[in-house]
Design a protein around this motif. Structure first.
Motif, PDB file in Angstrom:
ATOM      1  N   GLY A 248       0.795  -1.224   0.000  1.00  0.00           N
ATOM      2  CA  GLY A 248       0.000   0.000   0.000  1.00  0.00           C
ATOM      3  C   GLY A 248       0.825   1.270   0.000  1.00  0.00           C
ATOM      4  O   GLY A 248       0.269   2.364   0.152  1.00  0.00           O
ATOM      5  N   LEU A 249       2.139   1.152  -0.157  1.00  0.00           N
ATOM      6  CA  LEU A 249       3.015   2.320  -0.113  1.00  0.00           C
ATOM      7  C   LEU A 249       3.707   2.508  -1.462  1.00  0.00           C
ATOM      8  O   LEU A 249       3.956   1.554  -2.192  1.00  0.00           O
ATOM      9  N   ASP A 250       4.031   3.729  -1.762  1.00  0.00           N
ATOM     10  CA  ASP A 250       4.733   4.036  -3.003  1.00  0.00           C
ATOM     11  C   ASP A 250       6.232   4.139  -2.738  1.00  0.00           C
ATOM     12  O   ASP A 250       6.878   5.133  -3.077  1.00  0.00           O
ATOM     13  N   ARG A 251       6.767   3.105  -2.066  1.00  0.00           N
ATOM     14  CA  ARG A 251       8.203   3.095  -1.741  1.00  0.00           C
ATOM     15  C   ARG A 251       8.770   1.714  -2.064  1.00  0.00           C
ATOM     16  O   ARG A 251       8.048   0.708  -1.990  1.00  0.00           O
ATOM     17  N   PRO A 252      10.065   1.645  -2.391  1.00  0.00           N
ATOM     18  CA  PRO A 252      10.683   0.336  -2.647  1.00  0.00           C
ATOM     19  C   PRO A 252      10.643  -0.547  -1.406  1.00  0.00           C
ATOM     20  O   PRO A 252      10.732  -0.061  -0.273  1.00  0.00           O
TER      21      PRO A 252
END
Length: 498
Positions: A248-252
């Motif tokens: 749910g996150l826009d991070r690697p």
């Protein structure tokens, strides 16, 4: 307090189902299947009901028939025998064998074995996080072992800690019930009270197992509830939960793993090098538990209002708050201490991690805010204390605590900031969290806190030594001593004249 602890209400309450039953709709004639919140047994079975309870003669709203004790004992024995076969024994106020078995079986269909790649990723993330934290705190690395856990591993590793947390509350709840019974009932019940205690242990174990099963599927690290729940100096991450969290996150994924590893490592640094901290936390829970009482007048009201021939009336009483323990001033004080200490721990970790990884991870700021919101919206830490121990944190103070540690670091440096953990008397109280700038300013206006603390200890030691000195025998006054010369008391030694 939020949800009352340990089976005062059913753990799987369904308002829509209850409303339909009350309105005479679907399921309206079935009655409650689980009025005491026992839940399911391992293997899919249910706790058995008490045979003949709806029509038990001689028991009604106005009386208690001692002649029915034999029948009730037999029925309770059948229930305990069935439950013990499924959940094992487990003495004490909570059946932890049952809790562990329920939690692990609840997780069996949701988890899988960890891969070598996942274990390697956890080890590498924790190793890198330790390097980045070194300049951010005076406390050296606190974890001597790094592990990757499945949710089932978390349940098994954390059970000793939950036992320490839950036992005081469950013990007092059980004791308060017995103390609240009228004396004639206690005398007549005799051996049935011991069986009721076992039933309570099964009920508490059932609720604990259900809660831990839900919690284990969500926690990301071994310290997410605010302190290490596993073995000492063992840093742990849960790769499966972290992968779901990352979706749910826009991070690697690697960035999220390292950030969570830094939080885990920071917690262990603090607890490893502040030796009084863990006992202080657990002591606050025990202080809270010691004050638990049940209003006996409510129990008497219950006896008048509940109709044993109508199981729905029992469920209504369970949901009404009739059995909820009364909160005392001592409990409120213990709860405030616990909440403040947990907020200080979380705030320190938040600040140290931000300083250690903030410039190295591009998404550190976004991850920091995400985890803050996760806590504030009722994440695993709040759920754990509210549903299992019966305590609720106040997330609003976490930001204040982080601000306080940040200000202390700016004013006194990393060494001065971390020195505040040297003794509990140096930490701010709830008022200090309400005014972080005021607390920091007060500290700056005073002398070195460590020196002041040493002076206080020296004064207390001197006072204690003075009190331990043996009392010297009183010297008799000269006027009280007998005249060894045989002379009278007149000045000059002249006796009475012949």
């Amino acid at each position: 307090m939020s949800d009352v602890p340990f089976g005062f209400g059913p753990s799987d309450r369904d308002p829509d189902r209850d409303r339909k039953r009350d309105e005479g709709g679907e399921g309206g004639n079935e009655g409650p299947q689980d009025p005491f919140g026992f839940g399911s047994l391992p293997g899919g079975g249910q706790f058995p009901g008490i045979p003949g309870m709806p029509g038990m003669p001689g028991v009604g709203p106005g009386g208690f028939d001692v002649g029915q004790l034999g029948q009730m004992l037999s029925q309770l024995g059948q229930m305990l025998s069935s439950a013990s076969q499924a959940g094992g024994g487990g003495g004490g106020p909570v059946n932890y064998d049952l809790a562990a078995q329920m939690a692990t079986q609840q997780l069996a269909q949701k988890t899988s074995s960890l891969t070598d790649a996942q274990r390697t990723a956890v080890a590498d993330a924790l190793k890198l996080a330790e390097l980045w934290l070194d300049p951010a705190t005076e406390f050296p690395a606190g974890a001597s072992e790094t592990v990757a856990w499945t949710p089932t591993d978390w349940v098994k590793a954390s059970m000793p800690t939950w036992k320490r947390l839950c036992d005081p509350v469950a013990q007092r709840v059980s004791g308060a019930w017995v103390e609240g019974l009228p004396e004639e009932i206690r005398s007549a019940a005799g051996p049935m009270l011991a069986m009721i205690g076992q039933m309570g242990g099964l009920a508490f174990g059932s609720q604990l197992g259900s809660g831990l099963g839900q919690l284990a599927a969500e926690v990301l690290t071994g310290t997410e509830v605010g302190f290490p729940v596993g073995p000492e100096r063992t840093a742990a991450l849960l790769p499966e939960a972290i992968e779901k969290f990352t979706e749910g996150l826009d991070r690697p994924a690697s960035e999220v793993m390292i950030y969570l590893a830094a939080r885990e490592a920071a917690h262990h640094r603090l607890f490893a090098h502040v030796p009084w901290l863990r006992e202080r936390l657990l002591g606050a829970v025990e202080d809270y538990a010691r004050g638990i009482t049940v209003d006996t007048s409510r129990i008497e009201d219950m006896a008048r209002q509940i109709d044993p021939s109508n199981p729905a009336s029992i469920q209504e009483a369970m949901q009404s708050g009739m059995f909820e323990p009364q909160t005392t001033p001592e409990q409120k004080a213990a709860l405030a201490r616990l909440e403040t200490l947990l907020a200080l721990i979380e705030g320190w970790v938040d600040t140290v991690v931000a300083e250690g990884v903030g410039e190295r991870l591009p998404g550190a700021g976004a991850l920091r805010e995400t985890l803050r919101r996760r806590r504030a919206s009722g994440g695993p830490a709040e759920q754990a204390f509210a549903s299992i121990v019966g305590l609720e944190l106040r997330p609003r103070k976490l930001r204040a605590a982080a601000e306080l540690w940040k200000l202390l670091g700016e004013e006194r440096g990393i060494e001065g900031r971390d020195a505040v953990w040297a003794h509990p008397d140096l930490l701010p109280d709830s008022d200090g969290l309400d005014d972080p700038a005021g607390f920091v300013q007060h500290r700056d206006d005073t002398a070195d806190p460590i020196a002041e603390l040493e002076k206080q200890f020296a004064a207390e030691a001197a006072e204690a030594a003075e009190q331990e000195k043996p009392e010297e025998p009183e010297t008799p006054d000269a006027s009280d001593r007998p005249d060894e010369s045989g002379k009278g008391d007149d000045e000059g030694g002249s006796g009475p004249k012949a």
